[in-house]
Design a protein around this motif. Structure first.
Motif, PDB file in Angstrom:
ATOM      1  N   TYR A 177      11.299  -7.716   0.227  1.00 15.36           N
ATOM      2  CA  TYR A 177      10.286  -6.679   0.018  1.00 15.36           C
ATOM      3  C   TYR A 177      10.487  -5.528   1.002  1.00 15.36           C
ATOM      4  O   TYR A 177      10.504  -4.350   0.615  1.00 15.36           O
ATOM      5  CB  TYR A 177       8.888  -7.287   0.165  1.00 15.36           C
ATOM      6  CG  TYR A 177       7.776  -6.263   0.054  1.00 15.36           C
ATOM      7  CD1 TYR A 177       7.485  -5.684  -1.177  1.00 15.36           C
ATOM      8  CD2 TYR A 177       7.039  -5.882   1.171  1.00 15.36           C
ATOM      9  CE1 TYR A 177       6.479  -4.742  -1.293  1.00 15.36           C
ATOM     10  CE2 TYR A 177       6.028  -4.940   1.064  1.00 15.36           C
ATOM     11  CZ  TYR A 177       5.752  -4.371  -0.160  1.00 15.36           C
ATOM     12  OH  TYR A 177       4.764  -3.436  -0.272  1.00 15.36           O
ATOM     13  N   ALA A 178      10.674  -5.883   2.278  1.00 13.13           N
ATOM     14  CA  ALA A 178      10.861  -4.838   3.293  1.00 13.13           C
ATOM     15  C   ALA A 178      12.113  -4.014   3.002  1.00 13.13           C
ATOM     16  O   ALA A 178      12.104  -2.795   3.100  1.00 13.13           O
ATOM     17  CB  ALA A 178      10.950  -5.473   4.682  1.00 13.13           C
ATOM     18  N   GLU A 180      -0.325  -3.098   3.430  1.00 14.55           N
ATOM     19  CA  GLU A 180       1.038  -3.392   2.986  1.00 14.55           C
ATOM     20  C   GLU A 180       1.204  -4.873   2.664  1.00 14.55           C
ATOM     21  O   GLU A 180       1.948  -5.253   1.769  1.00 14.55           O
ATOM     22  CB  GLU A 180       2.038  -2.963   4.066  1.00 14.55           C
ATOM     23  CG  GLU A 180       2.084  -1.449   4.296  1.00 14.55           C
ATOM     24  CD  GLU A 180       2.410  -0.668   3.029  1.00 14.55           C
ATOM     25  OE1 GLU A 180       3.401  -1.012   2.366  1.00 14.55           O
ATOM     26  OE2 GLU A 180       1.661   0.282   2.698  1.00 14.55           O
ATOM     27  N   TYR A 181       0.511  -5.735   3.417  1.00 13.15           N
ATOM     28  CA  TYR A 181       0.603  -7.182   3.175  1.00 13.15           C
ATOM     29  C   TYR A 181      -0.007  -7.546   1.817  1.00 13.15           C
ATOM     30  O   TYR A 181       0.487  -8.381   1.090  1.00 13.15           O
ATOM     31  CB  TYR A 181      -0.092  -7.956   4.297  1.00 13.15           C
ATOM     32  CG  TYR A 181       0.432  -7.595   5.667  1.00 13.15           C
ATOM     33  CD1 TYR A 181       1.699  -8.004   6.063  1.00 13.15           C
ATOM     34  CD2 TYR A 181      -0.325  -6.823   6.531  1.00 13.15           C
ATOM     35  CE1 TYR A 181       2.209  -7.653   7.312  1.00 13.15           C
ATOM     36  CE2 TYR A 181       0.160  -6.464   7.777  1.00 13.15           C
ATOM     37  CZ  TYR A 181       1.436  -6.879   8.164  1.00 13.15           C
ATOM     38  OH  TYR A 181       1.923  -6.519   9.389  1.00 13.15           O
ATOM     39  N   LYS A 215       2.395   0.222  -6.919  1.00 18.54           N
ATOM     40  CA  LYS A 215       2.154   0.029  -5.494  1.00 18.54           C
ATOM     41  C   LYS A 215       1.351   1.196  -4.927  1.00 18.54           C
ATOM     42  O   LYS A 215       0.466   1.012  -4.099  1.00 18.54           O
ATOM     43  CB  LYS A 215       3.490  -0.125  -4.765  1.00 18.54           C
ATOM     44  CG  LYS A 215       4.167  -1.447  -5.098  1.00 18.54           C
ATOM     45  CD  LYS A 215       5.591  -1.534  -4.604  1.00 18.54           C
ATOM     46  CE  LYS A 215       6.552  -0.949  -5.595  1.00 18.54           C
ATOM     47  NZ  LYS A 215       7.960  -1.255  -5.308  1.00 18.54           N
ATOM     48  N   TYR A 251       2.371  -6.595  -0.922  1.00 20.16           N
ATOM     49  CA  TYR A 251       3.425  -7.609  -1.028  1.00 20.16           C
ATOM     50  C   TYR A 251       2.938  -8.801  -1.850  1.00 20.16           C
ATOM     51  O   TYR A 251       3.619  -9.273  -2.770  1.00 20.16           O
ATOM     52  CB  TYR A 251       3.854  -8.042   0.383  1.00 20.16           C
ATOM     53  CG  TYR A 251       4.469  -9.413   0.480  1.00 20.16           C
ATOM     54  CD1 TYR A 251       5.782  -9.642   0.074  1.00 20.16           C
ATOM     55  CD2 TYR A 251       3.738 -10.499   0.981  1.00 20.16           C
ATOM     56  CE1 TYR A 251       6.347 -10.901   0.157  1.00 20.16           C
ATOM     57  CE2 TYR A 251       4.289 -11.754   1.071  1.00 20.16           C
ATOM     58  CZ  TYR A 251       5.591 -11.961   0.656  1.00 20.16           C
ATOM     59  OH  TYR A 251       6.141 -13.212   0.733  1.00 20.16           O
ATOM     60  N   MET A 267       9.651 -11.900   1.705  1.00 23.22           N
ATOM     61  CA  MET A 267       9.180 -10.907   2.682  1.00 23.22           C
ATOM     62  C   MET A 267      10.311  -9.940   3.064  1.00 23.22           C
ATOM     63  O   MET A 267      10.125  -8.718   3.059  1.00 23.22           O
ATOM     64  CB  MET A 267       8.637 -11.618   3.928  1.00 23.22           C
ATOM     65  CG  MET A 267       7.229 -12.168   3.743  1.00 23.22           C
ATOM     66  SD  MET A 267       6.743 -13.338   5.038  1.00 23.22           S
ATOM     67  CE  MET A 267       6.808 -12.301   6.478  1.00 23.22           C
TER      68      MET A 267
END
Lengths: 280, 311
Positions: free
Chosen positions: A99-100, A185-186, A175, A189, A96
């Motif tokens: 990714y951010a 966005e989740y 993406k 991911y 997570m």
């Protein structure tokens, strides 16, 4: 090339193989010696240490002592819970954050990346005095949860660093296409997780072995009998049964076996991880 | 790096916080905060009322100068330096030698060799320590028999103050040689064949190719191996604790900074544990490791970069 250079070249190749072979024997010999003697009767261990187990000297008395006197099944279970728990946390939190950091441009992105990277070189062990106090204050003293959180914290810096490098290489179009389709966005991911599988495997295997093998934190944070990991359990058992050679050899073999099996399964990922990190 | 998706520009988007929160919280709470708080604690001492009072750098002065602490501290530091030097002098050259053999294209069974040689590295130090205690035990006589073949007289290697530390350093080298071997192997494989071939056409021998071409090209890896060895060695604990207990016998001959840290923090025999002095030992270890990392980052790496520009 004349005959002499051909000959010396051949000799060189032969010598290289002999050195590698000799070193391989040196690396494996102590381990093999322990494993074969763990299955032999006491007098055979001393009289014929190099003999393989055979009907004449075969004896599992060491293993019987280990199973009567030490809780190895429970140690294995604890090690498994701690290792899997810490790896799961590293996986979830690490992917997570990576990714951010790799996907979004936000104020403080670079600073946060550097902050996370600080922990790559500094051993978490140096904070033990305050860490133990914190664990006690959080009422986590002598729990496996404490170990899981500590190993997750120390494994995250490298995981985030490697995974965010890898995620930057994923094509943007993929993406954006998902965003056009209205994916959150989740969701995006979750979509890219399968794409980073090679890097993930490496990060996981790389963290797995030090967590499984650690002695320091089980000794300090979770030393009670019901929370002992294999490494600490073996350490205490070996200290108590130092003169019972059958039991010592059997417990060494039992404690080494799972790691060797894991290594056989994952050696490719491990070696790939070690070498890719260096070439970069 | 990419732009944020449109529409989420004005206030800090919630999903970025959600993504970052777990890692940042776990890492900050269980790693960064304890490290900083431990450094802070090293500036305090227990006070009579049961709390702690600020004493500045007095704990460090005690550790360096007070006879109750200084003998053990300087002893552990010296042992740790010896431990590190033995790793640099034996582990890393042997790792490089094995790697250069494994990198050669004429070598057969390369995968088998490297996988097998790496095996001891994955075992826990506890097991390695005990395995070597058995091998070196005069009761079993394994080392006696093997050393007799080479013509070395057997000794209680782990029992004598002069031999215990070198012996344990070599056991650690035996276990960890796989790491420099793999790192050097990766660097050697990455050297383009054309460079080596060009040198060979010019008449360079294997020895020359290694010293003049391969070694300069793998200098970045030499630096990485050096700093990893440094950090690992100045943090080593398990092997000494397993084979010699926290007392790091015989007569503290194998005491390293981490075993000193453990004893100072938790106490041993008649001495009571002292968390703030423990934090002080950890503070010194922190400074040493930080210095090593900084030398690597700003001394080694930057110098390499400068040389590259000159080329």
């Amino acid at each position: 090339m004349n005959d002499f250079t051909v000959f010396s070249r051949r000799m060189q190749i032969v010598v290289m193989h002999l050195v590698l072979l000799a070193y391989t024997v040196f690396a494996l010999f102590p381990v093999i010696l322990v494993v074969i003697n763990s299955m032999k009767a006491r007098n055979a261990i001393f009289r014929t240490p190099y003999a393989l187990p055979n009907p004449d000297n075969f004896d599992l008395v060491g293993y019987e002592t280990v199973f009567e006197r030490a809780g190895f099944p429970s140690y294995f279970l604890n090690s498994l819970i701690v290792t899997v728990g810490a790896l799961a946390l590293i996986f979830i939190a690490g992917t997570m954050a990576a990714y951010a950091l790799s996907e979004y441009k936000f104020p403080g992105n670079t600073a946060l990346g550097l902050y996370m990277a600080l922990g790559i070189m500094v051993p978490i062990r140096l904070g033990t005095v305050s860490l133990l106090q914190l664990i006690v204050n959080l009422k986590l003293a002598d729990t496996l949860t404490a170990l899981i959180l500590i190993y997750a914290a120390s494994g995250l810096p490298l995981a985030v660093f490697v995974l965010s490098q890898f995620m930057r290489q994923i094509p943007r179009d993929l993406k954006d296409a998902a965003r056009v389709d209205g994916a959150s966005e989740y969701r995006i991911y979750a979509l890219i997780l399968p794409l980073i599988r090679p890097a993930l495997g490496t990060v996981m295997v790389f963290n797995m072995i030090p967590i499984w093998n650690d002695l320091w934190f089980p000794l300090i944070v979770a030393p009670s009998e019901q929370n002992k990991t294999v490494t600490l359990g073996a350490q205490t058992f070996l200290g108590q049964f130092v003169n019972d050679w059958n039991a010592v050899l059997a417990s060494l073999t039992l404690a080494a076996l799972p790691v060797i099996i894991l290594y056989i399964i994952f050696s490719r990922q491990l070696i790939r991880g070690l070498t890719a990190g260096a070439v970069k | 790096m990419n732009e944020m998706p449109a529409g989420s520009r004005r206030k800090f988007p919630i999903h970025i916080i959600v993504f970052l929160a777990p890692a940042v919280i776990i890492y900050t709470l269980f790693m960064i905060w304890p490290l900083l708080d431990s450094l802070r604690l090293s500036l305090y001492a227990p006070s009579p009322d049961g709390g702690v009072t600020f004493v500045g750098f007095q704990n460090y002065a005690t550790l360096f100068n007070d006879p109750n602490y200084s003998e053990r501290f300087w002893g552990a530091l010296r042992n740790n330096v010896v431990f590190f030097i033995i790793h640099m002098a034996v582990q890393n050259p042997v790792g490089l030698l094995l790697a250069s053999f494994l990198a050669s294209r004429v070598t057969r069974f390369r995968t088998v060799f490297r996988t097998l040689i790496f095996t001891p590295t994955v075992l826990s130090v506890v097991l390695v320590g005990f395995i070597w205690r058995l091998i070196l035990s005069p009761l079993w006589g394994i080392s006696e028999g093997i050393l007799a073949v080479i013509g070395i007289e057997n000794q209680p290697w782990l029992g004598l103050p002069e031999t215990a530390l070198p012996t344990l350093s070599l056991v650690s080298v035996w276990q960890y040689v796989g790491i420099p071997m793999m790192l050097f192997l990766a660097a050697l494989i990455a050297i383009p064949d054309e460079i080596i071939e060009a040198a060979q056409v010019d008449g360079a021998t294997g020895w020359n190719v290694f010293w003049r071409i391969k070694l300069p090209l793998i200098l970045p890896t030499v630096g990485i191996v050096g700093v990893l060895t440094f950090v690992g060695n100045f943090n080593a604990f398990d092997l000494i604790y397993t084979t010699q207990t926290a007392l790091a016998g015989p007569n503290f001959a194998t005491d390293l900074l981490a075993t000193l840290f453990y004893r100072t923090f938790f106490g041993f025999q008649l001495q009571l544990g002292n968390p703030t002095m423990g934090a002080t030992v950890a503070g010194v270890m922190f400074a040493i490791i930080l210095a090593g990392v900084l030398v690597y980052l700003f001394g080694w790496q930057r110098r390499l970069l400068r040389n590259e520009v000159q080329l």
